[in-house]
Design a protein around this motif. Sequence first.
Motif, PDB file in Angstrom:
ATOM      1  N   MET A 150       0.856  -1.182   0.000  1.00 28.64           N
ATOM      2  CA  MET A 150       0.000   0.000   0.000  1.00 28.64           C
ATOM      3  C   MET A 150       0.894   1.233   0.000  1.00 28.64           C
ATOM      4  O   MET A 150       1.828   1.344   0.803  1.00 28.64           O
ATOM      5  N   VAL A 151       0.610   2.163  -0.912  1.00 33.97           N
ATOM      6  CA  VAL A 151       1.416   3.381  -1.038  1.00 33.97           C
ATOM      7  C   VAL A 151       0.476   4.578  -0.918  1.00 33.97           C
ATOM      8  O   VAL A 151      -0.512   4.672  -1.651  1.00 33.97           O
ATOM      9  N   LYS A 152       0.781   5.488  -0.015  1.00 37.14           N
ATOM     10  CA  LYS A 152      -0.058   6.678   0.173  1.00 37.14           C
ATOM     11  C   LYS A 152       0.612   7.904  -0.423  1.00 37.14           C
ATOM     12  O   LYS A 152       1.813   8.134  -0.220  1.00 37.14           O
ATOM     13  N   ALA A 153      -0.172   8.693  -1.167  1.00 36.16           N
ATOM     14  CA  ALA A 153       0.317   9.943  -1.754  1.00 36.16           C
ATOM     15  C   ALA A 153      -0.445  11.111  -1.136  1.00 36.16           C
ATOM     16  O   ALA A 153      -1.672  11.076  -1.031  1.00 36.16           O
ATOM     17  N   GLU A 154       0.299  12.120  -0.747  1.00 42.06           N
ATOM     18  CA  GLU A 154      -0.342  13.296  -0.146  1.00 42.06           C
ATOM     19  C   GLU A 154       0.532  14.518  -0.381  1.00 42.06           C
ATOM     20  O   GLU A 154       1.666  14.582   0.109  1.00 42.06           O
ATOM     21  N   GLY A 155       0.022  15.480  -1.142  1.00 44.25           N
ATOM     22  CA  GLY A 155       0.755  16.716  -1.373  1.00 44.25           C
ATOM     23  C   GLY A 155       2.122  16.532  -1.974  1.00 44.25           C
ATOM     24  O   GLY A 155       3.062  17.263  -1.657  1.00 44.25           O
ATOM     25  N   GLY A 156       2.269  15.543  -2.867  1.00 42.92           N
ATOM     26  CA  GLY A 156       3.548  15.293  -3.510  1.00 42.92           C
ATOM     27  C   GLY A 156       4.491  14.413  -2.715  1.00 42.92           C
ATOM     28  O   GLY A 156       5.594  14.109  -3.173  1.00 42.92           O
ATOM     29  N   LEU A 157       4.062  13.998  -1.515  1.00 42.53           N
ATOM     30  CA  LEU A 157       4.887  13.135  -0.672  1.00 42.53           C
ATOM     31  C   LEU A 157       4.351  11.704  -0.735  1.00 42.53           C
ATOM     32  O   LEU A 157       3.177  11.455  -0.458  1.00 42.53           O
ATOM     33  N   ILE A 158       5.210  10.776  -1.099  1.00 49.62           N
ATOM     34  CA  ILE A 158       4.855   9.358  -1.199  1.00 49.62           C
ATOM     35  C   ILE A 158       5.351   8.655   0.057  1.00 49.62           C
ATOM     36  O   ILE A 158       6.517   8.811   0.448  1.00 49.62           O
ATOM     37  N   GLN A 159       4.486   7.859   0.682  1.00 47.82           N
ATOM     38  CA  GLN A 159       4.836   7.210   1.939  1.00 47.82           C
ATOM     39  C   GLN A 159       4.496   5.725   1.911  1.00 47.82           C
ATOM     40  O   GLN A 159       3.440   5.325   1.411  1.00 47.82           O
ATOM     41  N   MET A 216       9.219   9.529  -0.264  1.00 46.86           N
ATOM     42  CA  MET A 216       9.806  10.041  -1.496  1.00 46.86           C
ATOM     43  C   MET A 216       8.984  11.253  -1.936  1.00 46.86           C
ATOM     44  O   MET A 216       7.765  11.150  -2.080  1.00 46.86           O
ATOM     45  N   ARG A 217       9.640  12.370  -2.131  1.00 51.53           N
ATOM     46  CA  ARG A 217       8.911  13.545  -2.619  1.00 51.53           C
ATOM     47  C   ARG A 217       9.017  13.587  -4.135  1.00 51.53           C
ATOM     48  O   ARG A 217      10.107  13.603  -4.678  1.00 51.53           O
ATOM     49  N   VAL A 218       7.849  13.594  -4.794  1.00 48.31           N
ATOM     50  CA  VAL A 218       7.840  13.570  -6.255  1.00 48.31           C
ATOM     51  C   VAL A 218       7.617  14.960  -6.844  1.00 48.31           C
ATOM     52  O   VAL A 218       7.850  15.160  -8.038  1.00 48.31           O
ATOM     53  N   TYR A 219       7.161  15.898  -6.040  1.00 51.32           N
ATOM     54  CA  TYR A 219       7.115  17.299  -6.441  1.00 51.32           C
ATOM     55  C   TYR A 219       6.874  18.148  -5.209  1.00 51.32           C
ATOM     56  O   TYR A 219       6.367  17.688  -4.191  1.00 51.32           O
ATOM     57  N   GLU A 220       7.282  19.392  -5.297  1.00 52.63           N
ATOM     58  CA  GLU A 220       6.985  20.354  -4.241  1.00 52.63           C
ATOM     59  C   GLU A 220       5.549  20.830  -4.427  1.00 52.63           C
ATOM     60  O   GLU A 220       5.061  20.911  -5.556  1.00 52.63           O
ATOM     61  N   PRO A 221       4.846  21.163  -3.352  1.00 55.84           N
ATOM     62  CA  PRO A 221       3.441  21.547  -3.459  1.00 55.84           C
ATOM     63  C   PRO A 221       3.158  22.638  -4.497  1.00 55.84           C
ATOM     64  O   PRO A 221       2.145  22.590  -5.194  1.00 55.84           O
ATOM     65  N   LYS A 222       4.067  23.573  -4.690  1.00 53.03           N
ATOM     66  CA  LYS A 222       3.838  24.648  -5.657  1.00 53.03           C
ATOM     67  C   LYS A 222       3.879  24.137  -7.103  1.00 53.03           C
ATOM     68  O   LYS A 222       3.438  24.825  -8.018  1.00 53.03           O
ATOM     69  N   GLU A 223       4.415  22.905  -7.308  1.00 47.73           N
ATOM     70  CA  GLU A 223       4.511  22.334  -8.654  1.00 47.73           C
ATOM     71  C   GLU A 223       3.330  21.440  -8.970  1.00 47.73           C
ATOM     72  O   GLU A 223       3.297  20.753  -9.987  1.00 47.73           O
ATOM     73  N   GLN A 224       2.303  21.452  -8.121  1.00 45.99           N
ATOM     74  CA  GLN A 224       1.170  20.541  -8.272  1.00 45.99           C
ATOM     75  C   GLN A 224       0.543  20.658  -9.660  1.00 45.99           C
ATOM     76  O   GLN A 224       0.347  21.715 -10.204  1.00 45.99           O
ATOM     77  N   SER A 225       0.236  19.478 -10.227  1.00 44.34           N
ATOM     78  CA  SER A 225      -0.389  19.411 -11.541  1.00 44.34           C
ATOM     79  C   SER A 225      -1.685  18.634 -11.444  1.00 44.34           C
ATOM     80  O   SER A 225      -1.846  17.726 -10.639  1.00 44.34           O
ATOM     81  N   LYS A 226      -2.653  18.970 -12.266  1.00 40.14           N
ATOM     82  CA  LYS A 226      -3.928  18.262 -12.278  1.00 40.14           C
ATOM     83  C   LYS A 226      -3.754  16.805 -12.635  1.00 40.14           C
ATOM     84  O   LYS A 226      -4.570  15.976 -12.277  1.00 40.14           O
ATOM     85  N   ALA A 227      -2.702  16.477 -13.364  1.00 43.64           N
ATOM     86  CA  ALA A 227      -2.468  15.092 -13.761  1.00 43.64           C
ATOM     87  C   ALA A 227      -1.735  14.309 -12.694  1.00 43.64           C
ATOM     88  O   ALA A 227      -1.551  13.112 -12.815  1.00 43.64           O
ATOM     89  N   ALA A 228      -1.305  14.960 -11.627  1.00 41.57           N
ATOM     90  CA  ALA A 228      -0.523  14.283 -10.608  1.00 41.57           C
ATOM     91  C   ALA A 228      -1.379  13.427  -9.705  1.00 41.57           C
ATOM     92  O   ALA A 228      -0.885  12.624  -8.961  1.00 41.57           O
TER      93      ALA A 228
END
Length: 266
Positions: A231-240, A254-266
């Motif tokens: 089980m992998v949880k994603a929240e605000g660009g942070l993967i846990q 694992m951080r996959v993007y900073e919150p300011k880089e948020q994309s609708k496709a993310a």
Amino acid sequence: HGEQIGLAAISTHDCGQQAVGVGPVLEDRGAGAIAEQHAGVAILPVNNRGEFFGADDEHRVVGAWHDELLADFETVDEARAMEFDPVETAEEWTRLIGRFCLPTHFLVYGLGGSGKTTFVLIFCQHLASIGYRIYYVAGEQYRTPAFTDLLNRLDIQAGPDFQIVGQMDELNPASFDFIVLDSKDKLDIEADDFEALTEQYPEQSFIILSHATATGDFTGRKRWRNLVEVMVKAEGGLIQTGMDKNRWGGSSEMRVYEPKEQSKAA
């Protein structure tokens, strides 16, 4: 059967069937012995000759264990001797997931824009780079501007070993190692449907993306948790990982993007 028995804990995962513990039962369990299987581990009754007993759906012992579950071995010693070949991922992925073998099923969940798709695309790119074939079913996101922008921003190199399609039946899923379903909600895949897919494609690993509820849990029946290994949880660009089920023991972020880089496709 009136025989003294013990209990053997057996990992039943296809790529690593192995005994993880054997112990005696200090009473005659007879026909009341129960074989209980969950989360990739079977707790099986054994007699004093090391033979397994099976159980039907009502947990009645039905005789020597000849079920498909143990088709590859006959005794506890043989089970202990089983070996498996883990996927050799880079260190950051090993910390996050653990040393996993195939097939392994993942459920990646989070609210819209939490980083689910970003994470899975990065993970799949890594898997493709070490020789695995990826079948990414993008559903409604396929060929949308937001999804295309995300592929370009992440520099995803799709090709013969990394195919991105709109629907499951566009290519033969059996030709691939990993099948991505993005998402189960948009593709209208319920837990029963997924279980049927794993039976149809027993050698493939599935990576399922799921929407999340307002409380942060995944949508759909809780049974989903029993159908996957990680089980992998994603929240605000942070993967846990490690906060929920992970059969392989990985626990990291694992951080996959900073919150300011948020994309609708993310």
